[in-house]
Design a protein around this motif. Structure first.
Motif, PDB file in Angstrom:
ATOM      1  N   PHE A   1      60.153  38.867  28.532  1.00 27.15           N
ATOM      2  CA  PHE A   1      59.123  39.888  28.753  1.00 27.15           C
ATOM      3  C   PHE A   1      57.806  39.228  29.152  1.00 27.15           C
ATOM      4  N   GLU A   2      57.445  38.144  28.477  1.00 26.00           N
ATOM      5  CA  GLU A   2      56.211  37.417  28.811  1.00 26.00           C
ATOM      6  C   GLU A   2      56.279  36.858  30.232  1.00 26.00           C
ATOM      7  N   GLU A   3      57.451  36.317  30.599  1.00 29.17           N
ATOM      8  CA  GLU A   3      57.608  35.791  31.965  1.00 29.17           C
ATOM      9  C   GLU A   3      57.445  36.899  32.995  1.00 29.17           C
ATOM     10  N   ARG A   4      57.943  38.083  32.670  1.00 31.45           N
ATOM     11  CA  ARG A   4      57.787  39.213  33.598  1.00 31.45           C
ATOM     12  C   ARG A   4      56.321  39.590  33.744  1.00 31.45           C
ATOM     13  N   LEU A   5      55.575  39.569  32.653  1.00 33.70           N
ATOM     14  CA  LEU A   5      54.143  39.895  32.724  1.00 33.70           C
ATOM     15  C   LEU A   5      53.389  38.922  33.623  1.00 33.70           C
ATOM     16  N   LYS A   6      53.879  37.681  33.681  1.00 33.90           N
ATOM     17  CA  LYS A   6      53.203  36.659  34.487  1.00 33.90           C
ATOM     18  C   LYS A   6      53.612  36.696  35.956  1.00 33.90           C
ATOM     19  N   GLU A   7      54.695  37.403  36.259  1.00 31.29           N
ATOM     20  CA  GLU A   7      55.139  37.490  37.657  1.00 31.29           C
ATOM     21  C   GLU A   7      54.022  38.085  38.514  1.00 31.29           C
ATOM     22  N   THR A   8      53.921  37.598  39.733  1.00 26.16           N
ATOM     23  CA  THR A   8      52.872  38.085  40.624  1.00 26.16           C
ATOM     24  C   THR A   8      53.474  38.734  41.871  1.00 26.16           C
ATOM     25  N   PHE A   9      52.700  39.548  42.506  1.00 24.91           N
ATOM     26  CA  PHE A   9      53.083  40.156  43.778  1.00 24.91           C
ATOM     27  C   PHE A   9      51.831  40.361  44.616  1.00 24.91           C
ATOM     28  N   LYS A  10      52.014  40.548  45.902  1.00 25.54           N
ATOM     29  CA  LYS A  10      50.867  40.728  46.796  1.00 25.54           C
ATOM     30  C   LYS A  10      50.399  42.176  46.730  1.00 25.54           C
ATOM     31  N   HIS A  11      49.208  42.369  46.204  1.00 30.53           N
ATOM     32  CA  HIS A  11      48.652  43.708  46.049  1.00 30.53           C
ATOM     33  C   HIS A  11      48.124  44.189  47.395  1.00 30.53           C
ATOM     34  N   ARG A  12      48.605  45.344  47.832  1.00 33.35           N
ATOM     35  CA  ARG A  12      48.250  45.818  49.174  1.00 33.35           C
ATOM     36  C   ARG A  12      46.756  46.087  49.336  1.00 33.35           C
ATOM     37  N   SER A  13      46.173  46.751  48.375  1.00 33.42           N
ATOM     38  CA  SER A  13      44.758  47.118  48.495  1.00 33.42           C
ATOM     39  C   SER A  13      43.843  45.914  48.342  1.00 33.42           C
ATOM     40  N   LEU A  14      44.159  45.048  47.372  1.00 30.98           N
ATOM     41  CA  LEU A  14      43.299  43.901  47.107  1.00 30.98           C
ATOM     42  C   LEU A  14      43.553  42.758  48.078  1.00 30.98           C
TER      43      LEU A  14
ATOM     44  N   SER B   1      47.355  38.095  45.377  1.00 29.71           N
ATOM     45  CA  SER B   1      48.403  38.182  44.365  1.00 29.71           C
ATOM     46  C   SER B   1      47.815  38.545  43.004  1.00 29.71           C
ATOM     47  N   VAL B   2      48.480  39.438  42.306  1.00 32.83           N
ATOM     48  CA  VAL B   2      48.071  39.789  40.942  1.00 32.83           C
ATOM     49  C   VAL B   2      49.319  39.792  40.063  1.00 32.83           C
ATOM     50  N   SER B   3      49.137  39.510  38.801  1.00 37.11           N
ATOM     51  CA  SER B   3      50.264  39.527  37.858  1.00 37.11           C
ATOM     52  C   SER B   3      50.521  40.952  37.389  1.00 37.11           C
ATOM     53  N   TYR B   4      51.724  41.177  36.857  1.00 35.77           N
ATOM     54  CA  TYR B   4      52.040  42.505  36.324  1.00 35.77           C
ATOM     55  C   TYR B   4      51.107  42.865  35.168  1.00 35.77           C
ATOM     56  N   LYS B   5      50.725  41.850  34.393  1.00 32.87           N
ATOM     57  CA  LYS B   5      49.815  42.124  33.274  1.00 32.87           C
ATOM     58  C   LYS B   5      48.454  42.588  33.791  1.00 32.87           C
ATOM     59  N   HIS B   6      47.952  41.913  34.824  1.00 31.89           N
ATOM     60  CA  HIS B   6      46.661  42.317  35.384  1.00 31.89           C
ATOM     61  C   HIS B   6      46.767  43.684  36.057  1.00 31.89           C
TER      62      HIS B   6
END
Length: 334
Positions: A287-300, A303-308
């Protein structure tokens, strides 16, 4: 970088100068190797074992904005120590309350929350449909319920639609997950392995939302979909609806289908199913590893993490309450 720490053993947590010292004990009360946690690295603490601490420690934690979340023997979330709010804003408090008190304004936000949750649930089903799982029956039901969201005129009616969507979603779990049978949702107590994982994961998601709300100007006790109640942070329940499909359900599907957790990782106690400690640690780590996963945020455009991402959802809600921008719930695109 700050991170979450999970205390599974019972023990004593104390302050040593500017460091946290956790002295765990075994089942016989014997002291084990102490663990030192520099306070600057601690985002929050999750306590699954009994914790011995004093007010000096909580003063220290509060000064450094470190929250502590407590769980009982059966993995139920029982409460949190939340430091004094440090981002208080009178205007935000007034606007959040004003939107709650206005039936029309509250209904609008509540509909958006259910829309976001329903969309993300459908995205999960589409993901597995593309991998050969026949979830068409659940998809059809959810689509029909989704069309009813904006027709609801009362919060109770909306909650009923949300419940029906989730029930149709849970009906597909036996198709998505190999080797396990869910047979309907059971909460208190969870009666089988899948229900135990859902309950445990949902509580983790709730605490992540609560943590992120704390770092914004929102008041966690004033919610829009769930009824604000005494002594509970109901806004975290609202936001968790949107993120459970991404953070919890996909973790469960992946871990069970990859056999990271197996039937031997659970035990039956008094008509309830409970995760063994080893499996609990494995789930928390994933679960912690998933929170740290990042993706390219379209609007911003970065890359942002799932937690952010959860905190960004809080900011969107803030802007809506202040009349700056209409709230659009997070929608999974993958």
């Amino acid at each position: 970088m700050k991170k979450s720490f999970y205390l599974f053993n019972p023990g004593r947590l104390s302050r040593k100068d500017n460091t946290l010292c956790f002295q765990p004990v075994d089942e016989d009360g014997n002291e084990l190797q102490p663990r030192y946690l520099p306070i600057e690295t601690v985002d929050n603490l999750y306590c699954f074992g009994s914790l011995d601490a004093n007010s000096a420690l909580y003063n220290f934690l509060g000064k450094h904005q470190v929250a502590v979340h407590f769980f009982d023997y059966y993995e139920h979330y029982t409460g949190s120590f939340m430091p004094k709010e440090y981002l208080l804003a009178g205007k935000m408090q007034v606007e959040q309350t004003r939107h709650y008190l206005s039936e029309k304004k509250r209904q609008l936000i509540a509909c958006k929350l259910v829309e976001g949750a329903s969309f993300n649930i459908s995205k999960n089903l589409a993901y597995y449909a593309n991998r050969g799982k026949d979830v068409s029956s659940s998809v059809a039901k959810i689509e029909s319920y989704h069309a009813m969201i904006n027709e609801a005129t009362k919060i109770a009616e909306l909650m009923g639609i949300e419940g029906n969507i989730r029930q149709a979603y849970y009906d597909s779990f036996d198709i998505i997950i190999n080797d396990f049978e869910m047979g309907g949702r059971s909460k208190r107590p969870p009666r089988n392995e899948i229900n135990a994982l859902i309950s445990f994961g949902n509580m983790l998601c709730y605490t992540v939302c609560l943590d992120q709300i704390y770092h914004t100007q929102l008041n966690p006790t004033i919610s829009f979909l769930h009824e604000p109640g005494a002594r509970r942070f109901s806004l975290a329940l609202d936001l968790a609806e949107i993120f459970k499909p991404l953070l919890v359900d996909r973790t469960i599907f992946s871990m069970l289908n990859k056999r990271q957790i197996q039937a031997s990782d659970f035990r039956q106690e008094l008509n309830r199913c409970v995760l063994k400690e080893g499996a609990r640690k494995t789930f928390v780590q994933t679960f912690e590893e998933r929170l740290k996963e990042t993706f390219k945020h379209r609007s911003l455009g970065r890359s942002v993490s799932y937690k952010h991402l959860v905190k960004l959802e809080c900011y969107k809600l803030q802007k809506h309450l202040l009349g700056m921008e209409d709230y659009k719930p997070f929608r999974m695109m993958w």
